[in-house]
Design a protein around this motif. Structure first.
Motif, PDB file in Angstrom:
ATOM      1  N   CYS A  98      -8.502 -21.976 -25.826  1.00 47.95           N
ATOM      2  CA  CYS A  98      -9.490 -21.670 -25.148  1.00 47.95           C
ATOM      3  C   CYS A  98     -10.770 -22.230 -24.815  1.00 47.95           C
ATOM      4  O   CYS A  98     -11.261 -21.952 -23.699  1.00 47.95           O
ATOM      5  CB  CYS A  98      -8.889 -20.165 -24.581  1.00 47.95           C
ATOM      6  N   GLU A 103     -12.889 -15.397 -24.736  1.00 48.79           N
ATOM      7  CA  GLU A 103     -12.751 -13.973 -25.508  1.00 48.79           C
ATOM      8  C   GLU A 103     -11.003 -13.016 -25.889  1.00 48.79           C
ATOM      9  O   GLU A 103     -10.379 -13.563 -25.427  1.00 48.79           O
ATOM     10  CB  GLU A 103     -13.134 -13.103 -23.845  1.00 48.79           C
ATOM     11  N   ILE A 104     -11.869 -12.773 -27.078  1.00 47.98           N
ATOM     12  CA  ILE A 104     -11.060 -11.995 -28.194  1.00 47.98           C
ATOM     13  C   ILE A 104     -11.046 -10.658 -28.741  1.00 47.98           C
ATOM     14  O   ILE A 104     -11.966 -10.490 -29.416  1.00 47.98           O
ATOM     15  CB  ILE A 104     -10.225 -13.184 -29.322  1.00 47.98           C
ATOM     16  N   TRP A 114     -14.322  -7.614 -31.680  1.00 49.28           N
ATOM     17  CA  TRP A 114     -13.877  -7.781 -29.807  1.00 49.28           C
ATOM     18  C   TRP A 114     -15.463  -9.012 -30.779  1.00 49.28           C
ATOM     19  O   TRP A 114     -16.468  -8.459 -31.066  1.00 49.28           O
ATOM     20  CB  TRP A 114     -14.394  -7.257 -29.136  1.00 49.28           C
ATOM     21  N   SER A 121     -15.339  -8.361 -20.279  1.00 45.27           N
ATOM     22  CA  SER A 121     -14.119  -8.465 -18.622  1.00 45.27           C
ATOM     23  C   SER A 121     -12.768  -7.158 -18.808  1.00 45.27           C
ATOM     24  O   SER A 121     -12.941  -7.146 -17.813  1.00 45.27           O
ATOM     25  CB  SER A 121     -12.853  -9.484 -19.114  1.00 45.27           C
ATOM     26  N   CYS A 144      -5.627  -9.939 -29.132  1.00 45.74           N
ATOM     27  CA  CYS A 144      -5.369 -10.577 -27.531  1.00 45.74           C
ATOM     28  C   CYS A 144      -6.216 -11.344 -27.416  1.00 45.74           C
ATOM     29  O   CYS A 144      -7.781 -11.416 -27.698  1.00 45.74           O
ATOM     30  CB  CYS A 144      -5.747  -9.219 -27.196  1.00 45.74           C
ATOM     31  N   VAL A 145      -6.163 -12.465 -26.280  1.00 43.76           N
ATOM     32  CA  VAL A 145      -6.953 -13.457 -26.051  1.00 43.76           C
ATOM     33  C   VAL A 145      -6.978 -13.202 -23.807  1.00 43.76           C
ATOM     34  O   VAL A 145      -5.950 -13.394 -23.763  1.00 43.76           O
ATOM     35  CB  VAL A 145      -6.330 -14.507 -26.755  1.00 43.76           C
ATOM     36  N   GLN A 146      -8.123 -13.398 -23.417  1.00 43.73           N
ATOM     37  CA  GLN A 146      -8.138 -13.898 -22.156  1.00 43.73           C
ATOM     38  C   GLN A 146      -7.911 -15.013 -21.716  1.00 43.73           C
ATOM     39  O   GLN A 146      -8.272 -15.940 -21.314  1.00 43.73           O
ATOM     40  CB  GLN A 146      -9.863 -13.647 -21.877  1.00 43.73           C
ATOM     41  N   THR A 147      -6.554 -15.432 -21.695  1.00 47.41           N
ATOM     42  CA  THR A 147      -5.814 -16.327 -20.714  1.00 47.41           C
ATOM     43  C   THR A 147      -4.995 -15.638 -20.201  1.00 47.41           C
ATOM     44  O   THR A 147      -3.671 -15.207 -20.372  1.00 47.41           O
ATOM     45  CB  THR A 147      -5.398 -17.103 -21.571  1.00 47.41           C
ATOM     46  N   TRP A 173      -5.263 -11.428 -20.097  1.00 45.02           N
ATOM     47  CA  TRP A 173      -4.621 -11.648 -21.299  1.00 45.02           C
ATOM     48  C   TRP A 173      -3.411 -11.427 -21.232  1.00 45.02           C
ATOM     49  O   TRP A 173      -2.268 -11.471 -20.832  1.00 45.02           O
ATOM     50  CB  TRP A 173      -5.681 -10.636 -21.781  1.00 45.02           C
ATOM     51  N   HIS A 174      -3.264 -12.335 -22.651  1.00 43.58           N
ATOM     52  CA  HIS A 174      -2.062 -12.645 -23.193  1.00 43.58           C
ATOM     53  C   HIS A 174      -1.680 -11.941 -24.941  1.00 43.58           C
ATOM     54  O   HIS A 174      -3.281 -11.690 -25.109  1.00 43.58           O
ATOM     55  CB  HIS A 174      -1.799 -13.883 -23.942  1.00 43.58           C
ATOM     56  N   LYS A 175      -1.262 -11.083 -24.884  1.00 44.82           N
ATOM     57  CA  LYS A 175      -0.934 -10.149 -26.518  1.00 44.82           C
ATOM     58  C   LYS A 175      -0.351 -11.179 -27.580  1.00 44.82           C
ATOM     59  O   LYS A 175       0.614 -11.770 -27.101  1.00 44.82           O
ATOM     60  CB  LYS A 175      -0.215  -8.876 -26.940  1.00 44.82           C
TER      61      LYS A 175
END
Length: 263
Positions: A98, A103-104, A114, A121, A144-147, A173-175
């Motif tokens: 990414c 952002e994670i 964080w 976000s 968690c990743v912002q995608t 986001w995805h977990k």
């Protein structure tokens, strides 16, 4: 079958959009407990991020980190986490896939980290500790990743064996969590501890991470605002989280079960 446990997801389910719990919903949960039916949260949030609602509602059960932690009467029954090596591999993959500005967030058993101090976000956890994850040595229960890109998420998950990943419906986001750390697995372990069947559990949810739990439990209830897949997995659909859907369903359920509650 007689209800012996009630479990509620938080965001989009028990909580209104402003992240409050209505008096009506709080009263329905207290009524359940007064009838001898334990109630609990089943949330993707970490424990440090649910303390305000724990203080307000005093749940008997807390399933958090998406199922990676199970507490009963404040005692830890179960926990699942990536190893330190797996955690570092997933974080490295997130940056590789990414980009360096990804952002994670990372949940451990008692706090959230964080990699952004400002311009976040979301306001997921305002108390999160800062870490850039370049030299992170804790065991993550959830990353968690912002995608919103499933292909990117799959590429990240491939960095660790037995990694489960799911999108959030309300944020892009995805977990990522250990396969043992799902809500449905947490319910199985909890039911074994309580010596009850999942068929005796009523569960409420709205998002992708709730689908397995809704299918497993004897009565799976999706909110009107739930994603379509959750509604399809559920036995019933109640009103939305902003229209006291949990309370509306419980009021009818408890009225029918009250004569049998002491048995």
């Amino acid at each position: 079958m007689q209800t012996k446990l009630i479990l509620c997801d938080l965001d989009g389910t028990l909580l209104r959009s402003d992240k409050t719990v209505s008096q009506r919903t709080a009263a329905a949960l207290r009524k359940s407990q007064s009838l001898g039916i334990p109630v609990g949260f089943a949330t993707s949030r970490g424990r440090a991020n649910v303390s305000a609602w724990e203080a307000q509602l005093a749940p008997d059960v807390l399933i958090c980190n998406g199922g990676a932690c199970v507490f009963y009467k404040d005692a830890l029954l179960f926990s699942a986490a990536f190893t330190q090596a797996e955690t570092r591999a997933l974080l490295s993959a997130a940056y590789r896939v990414c980009g360096a500005s990804a952002e994670i967030t990372v949940d451990v058993i008692d706090r959230v980290f964080w990699n952004r101090k400002a311009d976040k976000s979301t306001d997921y956890d305002r108390t999160a500790a800062y870490d850039d994850f370049t030299d992170f040595h804790a065991q993550a229960m959830k990353i968690c990743v912002q995608t919103a890109d499933r292909r990117q998420a799959a590429a990240i998950a491939a960095a660790a064996p037995d990694c489960d990943f799911l999108p959030f419906s309300d944020i892009p986001w995805h977990k990522f969590s250990p396969r043992a750390g799902t809500k449905e697995n947490a319910v199985r372990l909890l039911c074994a501890h309580l010596r009850i069947s999942p068929q005796n559990v009523v569960a409420f949810g709205d998002d992708h991470s709730d689908i397995g739990m809704l299918r497993l439990c004897g009565t799976g209830v999706a909110m009107q605002n739930a994603v379509l897949e959750a509604k399809q997995a559920a036995d019933a659909v109640t009103a939305s989280n902003d229209d006291d859907g949990v309370a509306a369903f419980l009021e009818r359920l408890l009225q029918s079960e009250a004569p049998h509650a002491s048995r």
